[in-house]
Design a protein around this motif. Structure first.
Motif, PDB file in Angstrom:
ATOM      1  N   GLY A  29       0.678  -0.951  -0.069  1.00  0.00           N
ATOM      2  CA  GLY A  29      -0.118  -0.004  -0.032  1.00  0.00           C
ATOM      3  C   GLY A  29       0.989   1.342  -0.001  1.00  0.00           C
ATOM      4  O   GLY A  29       2.118   1.249  -0.155  1.00  0.00           O
ATOM      5  N   LEU A  30       0.189   2.364   0.319  1.00  0.00           N
ATOM      6  CA  LEU A  30       1.040   3.745   0.146  1.00  0.00           C
ATOM      7  C   LEU A  30       1.804   3.951   1.390  1.00  0.00           C
ATOM      8  O   LEU A  30       2.648   4.129   1.832  1.00  0.00           O
ATOM      9  N   SER A  81     -10.527   1.583   4.361  1.00  0.00           N
ATOM     10  CA  SER A  81      -9.558   1.114   3.284  1.00  0.00           C
ATOM     11  C   SER A  81      -9.188  -0.122   3.666  1.00  0.00           C
ATOM     12  O   SER A  81      -9.316  -1.085   2.896  1.00  0.00           O
ATOM     13  N   ALA A 139       3.708  -1.298   3.256  1.00  0.00           N
ATOM     14  CA  ALA A 139       3.479   0.048   2.698  1.00  0.00           C
ATOM     15  C   ALA A 139       4.624   0.541   2.348  1.00  0.00           C
ATOM     16  O   ALA A 139       5.602   0.242   2.822  1.00  0.00           O
ATOM     17  N   LEU A 149      -0.914  -1.224  -4.695  1.00  0.00           N
ATOM     18  CA  LEU A 149      -2.263  -0.682  -4.509  1.00  0.00           C
ATOM     19  C   LEU A 149      -2.074   0.808  -4.582  1.00  0.00           C
ATOM     20  O   LEU A 149      -1.584   1.523  -3.782  1.00  0.00           O
ATOM     21  N   GLY A 150      -2.369   1.344  -5.836  1.00  0.00           N
ATOM     22  CA  GLY A 150      -2.373   2.548  -5.989  1.00  0.00           C
ATOM     23  C   GLY A 150      -0.993   2.977  -6.869  1.00  0.00           C
ATOM     24  O   GLY A 150       0.041   2.175  -7.054  1.00  0.00           O
ATOM     25  N   ALA A 185       2.345   3.379  -4.921  1.00  0.00           N
ATOM     26  CA  ALA A 185       2.743   2.335  -4.448  1.00  0.00           C
ATOM     27  C   ALA A 185       3.503   1.661  -5.566  1.00  0.00           C
ATOM     28  O   ALA A 185       4.470   0.928  -5.515  1.00  0.00           O
ATOM     29  N   HIS A 225      -5.091   0.007 -13.569  1.00  0.00           N
ATOM     30  CA  HIS A 225      -5.792  -1.180 -12.773  1.00  0.00           C
ATOM     31  C   HIS A 225      -5.807  -2.258 -13.383  1.00  0.00           C
ATOM     32  O   HIS A 225      -5.903  -2.452 -15.062  1.00  0.00           O
ATOM     33  N   TYR A 276      -6.041  -0.299  -8.452  1.00  0.00           N
ATOM     34  CA  TYR A 276      -6.489   1.063  -7.645  1.00  0.00           C
ATOM     35  C   TYR A 276      -6.416   0.673  -6.145  1.00  0.00           C
ATOM     36  O   TYR A 276      -6.688  -0.384  -5.580  1.00  0.00           O
ATOM     37  N   HIS A 277      -6.010   1.904  -5.540  1.00  0.00           N
ATOM     38  CA  HIS A 277      -5.958   1.678  -4.060  1.00  0.00           C
ATOM     39  C   HIS A 277      -7.121   1.526  -3.273  1.00  0.00           C
ATOM     40  O   HIS A 277      -8.295   2.558  -3.923  1.00  0.00           O
ATOM     41  N   SER A 284      -8.729   3.083  -1.290  1.00  0.00           N
ATOM     42  CA  SER A 284      -9.157   4.456  -0.356  1.00  0.00           C
ATOM     43  C   SER A 284     -10.929   4.760  -0.572  1.00  0.00           C
ATOM     44  O   SER A 284     -11.529   4.259  -1.587  1.00  0.00           O
TER      45      SER A 284
END
Length: 218
Positions: A48-49, A68, A103, A142-143, A146, A170, A185-186, A188
């Motif tokens: 993740g971020l 999330s 992350a 994820l995103g 990241a 994605h 996609y994250h 969020s």
């Protein structure tokens, strides 16, 4: 895990605890960098971020304590990577069977946006986590941020990046040296509440990645 390399992040993670929203007042915040969680013997790494100020920064476990994380763990459970569809904090019985979760940045950033120097300061930790996994490895980013961090870490570890440089999209899959990177996609709230990312979409990416890594049961 203890690190104070990024003064802005140190100040923010500690300020979040001092100014907790009403629903969390009285709780003891973790307010430190978050280590990876899961199975280091797996070949699948989900990246993740960064922790949320009142999520992982509060609970002490990545992707817990916020919407999330709830969304992500429902998907992980659905594809057979976790033993339960939710997590609140360490000690709640959660186990990841075939994945390690981390992350790109280990401390909660203001506005959920780490600075380039903060990504760079954390890259060594991500490199060590990647090195824990047996090769060939499968990473799920994820995103977009990241995703870029995963590419940079793999390049720094010696893997040749394809040219042109892989672009985030994605469901995209890229081979980087002997490893594979999937993009999602994250999870969020901005993405999940608007339908940009659905459970079906996230589970599809996780299922493909888990199958390639030899993880999961569904």
């Amino acid at each position: 895990m203890s690190c104070r390399r990024c003064p802005r992040l140190v100040a923010w993670r500690e300020e979040a605890a001092r100014r907790a929203p009403r629903r969390f007042r009285g709780e003891t915040y973790w307010s430190r960098p978050l280590p990876a969680f899961g199975n280091p013997a797996a070949r699948l790494l989900v990246v993740g971020l960064a922790p949320a100020a009142h999520g992982g920064n509060r609970t002490g476990r990545i992707f817990t304590g916020d919407e999330s994380g709830n969304f992500l763990f429902r998907a992980l459970h659905a594809v057979g990577l976790s033993n339960q569809p939710g997590s609140v904090r360490p000690g709640d019985g959660l186990d990841l069977f075939g994945a390690l979760l981390t992350a790109a940045v280990k401390c909660a950033p203001p506005d959920n946006r780490p600075l380039p120097a903060e990504f760079a300061n954390c890259r060594g930790y991500l490199l060590r986590e990647i090195a824990l996994l047996a090769s060939p490895r499968v990473l799920v980013a994820l995103g977009g941020l990241a995703f870029d961090s995963c590419l940079s870490a793999l390049a720094e570890s010696g893997a040749p990046l394809p040219w042109p440089r892989p672009r985030f999209a994605h469901g995209a899959r890229y081979r980087i040296g002997g490893d594979v990177v999937y993009a999602s996609y994250h999870p969020s709230q901005q993405n999940t509440f608007t339908g940009r990312l659905t459970q079906r979409m996230l589970r599809a990416v996780l299922r493909r990645a888990a199958g390639e890594a030899g993880s999961g049961i569904h």
